[in-house]
Design a protein around this motif. Structure first.
Motif, PDB file in Angstrom:
ATOM      1  N   LEU A  41      -7.274   2.561 -10.786  1.00 35.66           N
ATOM      2  CA  LEU A  41      -6.533   1.315 -10.954  1.00 35.66           C
ATOM      3  C   LEU A  41      -5.235   1.381 -10.163  1.00 35.66           C
ATOM      4  O   LEU A  41      -4.465   2.343 -10.271  1.00 35.66           O
ATOM      5  CB  LEU A  41      -6.235   1.079 -12.441  1.00 35.66           C
ATOM      6  N   PHE A  42      -5.002   0.351  -9.362  1.00 35.71           N
ATOM      7  CA  PHE A  42      -3.781   0.231  -8.579  1.00 35.71           C
ATOM      8  C   PHE A  42      -3.000  -1.000  -9.021  1.00 35.71           C
ATOM      9  O   PHE A  42      -3.390  -1.691  -9.969  1.00 35.71           O
ATOM     10  CB  PHE A  42      -4.114   0.161  -7.085  1.00 35.71           C
ATOM     11  N   GLY A  43      -1.923  -1.284  -8.317  1.00 32.96           N
ATOM     12  CA  GLY A  43      -1.027  -2.360  -8.737  1.00 32.96           C
ATOM     13  C   GLY A  43      -1.691  -3.705  -8.876  1.00 32.96           C
ATOM     14  O   GLY A  43      -1.398  -4.464  -9.806  1.00 32.96           O
ATOM     15  N   VAL A  78       7.342   6.258 -10.023  1.00 30.68           N
ATOM     16  CA  VAL A  78       5.946   5.870  -9.852  1.00 30.68           C
ATOM     17  C   VAL A  78       5.334   5.553 -11.205  1.00 30.68           C
ATOM     18  O   VAL A  78       5.047   6.442 -12.010  1.00 30.68           O
ATOM     19  CB  VAL A  78       5.141   6.969  -9.129  1.00 30.68           C
ATOM     20  N   THR A  79       5.174   4.278 -11.447  1.00 34.37           N
ATOM     21  CA  THR A  79       4.515   3.806 -12.666  1.00 34.37           C
ATOM     22  C   THR A  79       3.616   2.645 -12.311  1.00 34.37           C
ATOM     23  O   THR A  79       3.980   1.781 -11.513  1.00 34.37           O
ATOM     24  CB  THR A  79       5.538   3.387 -13.736  1.00 34.37           C
ATOM     25  N   ARG A  80       2.430   2.638 -12.863  1.00 29.28           N
ATOM     26  CA  ARG A  80       1.523   1.492 -12.695  1.00 29.28           C
ATOM     27  C   ARG A  80       1.524   0.612 -13.940  1.00 29.28           C
ATOM     28  O   ARG A  80       1.219  -0.562 -13.869  1.00 29.28           O
ATOM     29  CB  ARG A  80       0.104   1.990 -12.408  1.00 29.28           C
ATOM     30  N   ALA A 375      18.544  -4.396  -0.358  1.00 26.87           N
ATOM     31  CA  ALA A 375      17.089  -4.517  -0.368  1.00 26.87           C
ATOM     32  C   ALA A 375      16.471  -3.617   0.691  1.00 26.87           C
ATOM     33  O   ALA A 375      16.643  -3.837   1.891  1.00 26.87           O
ATOM     34  CB  ALA A 375      16.685  -5.963  -0.124  1.00 26.87           C
ATOM     35  N   THR A 376      15.797  -2.594   0.250  1.00 24.17           N
ATOM     36  CA  THR A 376      15.022  -1.724   1.133  1.00 24.17           C
ATOM     37  C   THR A 376      13.651  -1.561   0.499  1.00 24.17           C
ATOM     38  O   THR A 376      13.526  -1.412  -0.717  1.00 24.17           O
ATOM     39  CB  THR A 376      15.679  -0.344   1.308  1.00 24.17           C
ATOM     40  N   GLU A 377      12.634  -1.583   1.327  1.00 23.35           N
ATOM     41  CA  GLU A 377      11.270  -1.516   0.808  1.00 23.35           C
ATOM     42  C   GLU A 377      10.969  -0.131   0.261  1.00 23.35           C
ATOM     43  O   GLU A 377      11.253   0.884   0.898  1.00 23.35           O
ATOM     44  CB  GLU A 377      10.278  -1.858   1.922  1.00 23.35           C
ATOM     45  N   ALA A 378      10.399  -0.094  -0.942  1.00 25.60           N
ATOM     46  CA  ALA A 378       9.987   1.186  -1.514  1.00 25.60           C
ATOM     47  C   ALA A 378       8.809   1.739  -0.729  1.00 25.60           C
ATOM     48  O   ALA A 378       8.051   0.994  -0.085  1.00 25.60           O
ATOM     49  CB  ALA A 378       9.606   1.000  -2.975  1.00 25.60           C
ATOM     50  N   ASN A 379       8.646   3.065  -0.755  1.00 27.17           N
ATOM     51  CA  ASN A 379       7.474   3.616  -0.076  1.00 27.17           C
ATOM     52  C   ASN A 379       6.200   3.170  -0.793  1.00 27.17           C
ATOM     53  O   ASN A 379       6.231   2.698  -1.936  1.00 27.17           O
ATOM     54  CB  ASN A 379       7.566   5.133   0.074  1.00 27.17           C
ATOM     55  N   ILE A 380       5.077   3.318  -0.112  1.00 26.72           N
ATOM     56  CA  ILE A 380       3.813   2.769  -0.610  1.00 26.72           C
ATOM     57  C   ILE A 380       3.411   3.405  -1.932  1.00 26.72           C
ATOM     58  O   ILE A 380       2.830   2.745  -2.806  1.00 26.72           O
ATOM     59  CB  ILE A 380       2.716   2.943   0.461  1.00 26.72           C
ATOM     60  N   ALA A 381       3.718   4.682  -2.115  1.00 23.87           N
ATOM     61  CA  ALA A 381       3.355   5.358  -3.365  1.00 23.87           C
ATOM     62  C   ALA A 381       4.098   4.760  -4.549  1.00 23.87           C
ATOM     63  O   ALA A 381       3.542   4.618  -5.635  1.00 23.87           O
ATOM     64  CB  ALA A 381       3.646   6.851  -3.258  1.00 23.87           C
ATOM     65  N   GLY A 383       5.670   1.611  -4.591  1.00 19.92           N
ATOM     66  CA  GLY A 383       5.267   0.210  -4.693  1.00 19.92           C
ATOM     67  C   GLY A 383       6.355  -0.652  -5.286  1.00 19.92           C
ATOM     68  O   GLY A 383       7.459  -0.207  -5.600  1.00 19.92           O
ATOM     69  N   PRO A 384       6.057  -1.939  -5.444  1.00 21.56           N
ATOM     70  CA  PRO A 384       7.047  -2.858  -5.997  1.00 21.56           C
ATOM     71  C   PRO A 384       7.239  -2.643  -7.487  1.00 21.56           C
ATOM     72  O   PRO A 384       6.368  -2.123  -8.171  1.00 21.56           O
ATOM     73  CB  PRO A 384       6.428  -4.238  -5.718  1.00 21.56           C
ATOM     74  N   GLY A 385       8.386  -3.044  -7.980  1.00 27.54           N
ATOM     75  CA  GLY A 385       8.660  -2.922  -9.412  1.00 27.54           C
ATOM     76  C   GLY A 385      10.150  -2.914  -9.675  1.00 27.54           C
ATOM     77  O   GLY A 385      10.974  -2.889  -8.763  1.00 27.54           O
TER      78      GLY A 385
END
Length: 476
Positions: A41-43, A78-80, A375-381, A383-385
């Motif tokens: 399960l991913f985002g 890192v939390t889903r 605002a800086t984009e989080a790394n892919i691992a 993710g947004p949140g």
């Protein structure tokens, strides 16, 4: 495909695949009925409520009763399950800084209890990487620190707590992603250390995890020339042989997502899957938001490789057996409250202890200080949140900061020259809150600004920073 049905079935059983959206599509239910090994399960699969997770897991269970259900729940950044409100437990860097093994074990158990209550079998964590390179763009605060011995102790404790609740741990990213300055989602990083350094530094936490009974280990898509100059670790029999032969690991080896550039950019996902199995991987994580047709393509590539003699049937059978031997959580047991088993006050105290406060904080009483997020984009691992305090305003990286007293929230400012330039140009009063790795003040070392290094995001750290700033007079 091969005329041997068993080969086709095995080629499906070794895949941990992922669909898009919060409900199980019919073609994915058919894959599960045919024996797909598992669902990660991913985002995009998660809406932010435990009830929806339970419904989705129940649907997967109904379609494929023996399928694994996995996700990434590391705590901290890192939390889903908690993207809306941030993780209720601190992440690895906070726990490593506090260095309380009982607390780390309790946090692992809290994560395990929640996952077990939702029917999750396999947690893709904890991170065993030694973050020895402060410019690492993908590990950072996900690591327990830069000291191999400390990282190893805390990895073993977190694994113990998680698995005591019936959820299998998948320690990552073997042989170690900490001393890299590239993101394997986007390219093929190189770990340039000599073999003796890799053994003494990178492998030490994995040895501790193996000794502690970790059920699974995840590979990394990086090149280690001292061990294999030609193949990424996921596709390297010599590298994975270290895990089996030197460290004595007998559990399941899980590939990192094969859609990542470090694994498949030059060869495609189906070929990467074949090479990963041949090298010693058992469970193939395909990556998020995929079509069911890709699973069939990977299945066909594996069958063709067996028929052609490129992939021994014995290796495929061994992989499927190791997957079948992974413990299952026992199904849904009713949702529990987030962070159960660890007192909120204990978590908050740990997060406060981990905060590094550099320089005297300015008196913010009556200053009308505003909280500004860069605002800086989080790394892919990651993710947004949710991250950090609720901001009064947000500015893009590279834009000048507004005038007046400010609390400026940043992530990994030492890796972002445009952010450092904005900090350097502001006359103050200004407090910088660094939510990423506590790197050097590159580009703004001369500025008099105070800095709070949280060592990661999460509800306990947010509470700790709020308390520190209130003591300085910020009215929030």
């Amino acid at each position: 495909m091969s005329a041997t049905p068993d080969v086709a079935a095995l080629a499906l059983r070794v895949q941990l695949a992922s669909f898009a959206g919060p409900s199980l599509p019919p073609d994915w239910a058919a894959l599960l009925a045919d024996g797909l090994g598992g669902i990660c399960l991913f985002g995009s699969n998660l809406t932010g409520t435990a009830e929806d997770v339970a419904v989705l897991v129940a649907a997967v269970r109904a379609a494929g009763p023996r399928a694994l259900v996995a996700l990434d729940e590391e705590g901290g950044d890192v939390t889903r399950l908690h993207t809306r409100e941030a993780s209720p437990v601190p992440g690895a860097a906070v726990l490593g800084a506090v260095d309380d093994l009982d607390l780390t074990r309790a946090v692992g158990a809290a994560v395990g209890a929640e996952l077990a209550s939702l029917g999750i079998d396999l947690d893709l964590g904890p991170v065993a990487d030694v973050n020895s390179n402060p410019d690492n763009p993908v590990i950072g605060t996900r690591s327990f620190g830069a000291d191999p011995a400390r990282v190893g102790r805390h990895v073993a404790a977190w694994v113990e707590g998680l698995q005591a609740e019936g959820v299998a741990a998948c320690v990552k990213h073997f042989p170690g992603h900490g001393d890299t300055a590239q993101d394997s989602h986007l390219t093929l990083p190189v770990l340039a250390a000599p073999a003796d350094v890799v053994r003494a530094r990178e492998l030490r936490p994995f040895a501790a995890a193996v000794a502690g009974g970790a059920a699974a280990v995840m590979t990394s898509h990086l090149l280690v020339p001292a061990l294999d100059p030609d193949h990424p670790a996921t596709l390297s029999a010599p590298v994975l042989g270290l895990l089996r032969d030197e460290l004595g690991f007998d559990g399941a080896i899980v590939s990192d997502a094969l859609d990542m550039a470090g694994a498949s950019a030059s060869r495609g996902i189906p070929e990467a899957a074949v090479l990963a199995l041949a090298a010693g991987c058992d469970l193939l994580c395909i990556g998020p938001d995929k079509d069911a047709g890709l699973v069939r393509e990977v299945q066909a590539a594996i069958v063709t490789a067996v028929d052609a003699g490129r992939l021994p049937l014995a290796r495929l059978t061994d992989a499927a057996t190791r997957i079948a031997d992974l413990p299952r959580s026992g199904g849904l047991a009713g949702t529990k409250s987030p962070g159960c088993g660890v007192e909120v006050g204990r978590l908050a105290a740990a997060a406060r202890a981990a905060c590094l406060v550099e320089g005297p904080l300015p008196d913010l009483t009556g200053a009308g200080a505003r909280v500004v997020s860069v605002a800086t984009e989080a790394n892919i691992a990651v993710g947004p949140g949710r991250w950090g305090l609720v901001a009064d305003l947000e500015v893009a990286a590279g834009e000048p900061l507004p005038d007046g007293a400010l609390v400026v929230q940043v992530r990994d400012a030492h890796r972002r020259p445009e952010v450092a330039a904005a900090l350097a140009a502001h006359p103050g009063p200004l407090v910088v809150v660094e939510w990423g790795w506590p790197g050097p003040r590159t580009g703004w070392a001369h500025a008099p600004h105070a800095r709070i290094c949280t060592q990661g995001n999460g509800q306990p750290s947010i509470a700790a920073v709020t308390e520190i700033l209130r003591e300085a007079g910020l009215d929030r």
